[in-house]
Motif scaffolding. Structure first.
Motif, PDB file in Angstrom:
ATOM      1  N   TYR A   1       0.828  -1.207   0.000  1.00 23.78           N
ATOM      2  CA  TYR A   1       0.000   0.000   0.000  1.00 23.78           C
ATOM      3  C   TYR A   1       0.864   1.260   0.000  1.00 23.78           C
ATOM      4  O   TYR A   1       0.538   2.243  -0.670  1.00 23.78           O
ATOM      5  N   ALA A   2       1.957   1.241   0.722  1.00 25.41           N
ATOM      6  CA  ALA A   2       2.848   2.403   0.773  1.00 25.41           C
ATOM      7  C   ALA A   2       3.417   2.730  -0.601  1.00 25.41           C
ATOM      8  O   ALA A   2       3.607   3.898  -0.941  1.00 25.41           O
TER       9      ALA A   2
ATOM     10  N   THR B   1       2.080   1.497  -3.728  1.00 27.64           N
ATOM     11  CA  THR B   1       1.092   1.595  -4.807  1.00 27.64           C
ATOM     12  C   THR B   1      -0.125   2.443  -4.471  1.00 27.64           C
ATOM     13  O   THR B   1      -0.825   2.884  -5.377  1.00 27.64           O
ATOM     14  N   ARG B   2      -0.422   2.595  -3.176  1.00 23.72           N
ATOM     15  CA  ARG B   2      -1.655   3.235  -2.710  1.00 23.72           C
ATOM     16  C   ARG B   2      -2.890   2.482  -3.209  1.00 23.72           C
ATOM     17  O   ARG B   2      -3.964   3.048  -3.386  1.00 23.72           O
ATOM     18  N   GLU B   3      -2.719   1.190  -3.423  1.00 23.02           N
ATOM     19  CA  GLU B   3      -3.818   0.325  -3.852  1.00 23.02           C
ATOM     20  C   GLU B   3      -3.977  -0.831  -2.881  1.00 23.02           C
ATOM     21  O   GLU B   3      -3.035  -1.198  -2.176  1.00 23.02           O
TER      22      GLU B   3
ATOM     23  N   THR C   1      -6.896  -3.581   2.264  1.00 26.05           N
ATOM     24  CA  THR C   1      -6.399  -2.230   2.486  1.00 26.05           C
ATOM     25  C   THR C   1      -6.184  -2.054   3.986  1.00 26.05           C
ATOM     26  O   THR C   1      -7.069  -2.365   4.778  1.00 26.05           O
TER      27      THR C   1
ATOM     28  N   GLU D   1      -5.837   2.953   8.936  1.00 24.74           N
ATOM     29  CA  GLU D   1      -4.894   4.055   9.167  1.00 24.74           C
ATOM     30  C   GLU D   1      -3.896   3.723  10.279  1.00 24.74           C
ATOM     31  O   GLU D   1      -2.710   3.995  10.149  1.00 24.74           O
TER      32      GLU D   1
END
Length: 87
Positions: free
Chosen positions: A28-29, A31-33, A72, A75
């Motif tokens: 995620y870091a 690709t942000r996917e 995902t 936070e």
């Protein structure tokens, strides 16, 4: 549990769940996917069903937004620790 509260199990994840969460965070870091279970399965050499079981457990513990693939991170999962891909 609110976003700023950590429970004991957050710091004592079983090794398999910890590796999966580390992989998801790193993916995620970069690709942000959301990260698909099949990718984790191939990279960690684990059965896709096992990875999906880890997704469900990590979701119950508040580390993932959903209990299914693709995953995902929540936070709070992004705020703690060094993000790197497990070997």
């Amino acid at each position: 549990m609110n976003g700023s509260t950590l429970t004991a199990d957050a710091f004592f994840l079983p090794p398999g769940q910890a590796k999966v969460l580390a992989f998801i965070r790193a993916y995620y870091a970069v690709t942000r996917e959301a990260c698909p279970a099949t990718l984790i399965s191939r990279r960690l050499d684990r059965n896709p069903d096992t990875i999906r079981d880890h997704f469900a457990a990590l979701h119950r513990k508040g580390w993932l937004k959903t209990d299914s693939s693709p995953a995902t991170p929540e936070e709070k999962a992004l705020r703690f620790g060094i993000i790197r891909l497990p070997r």
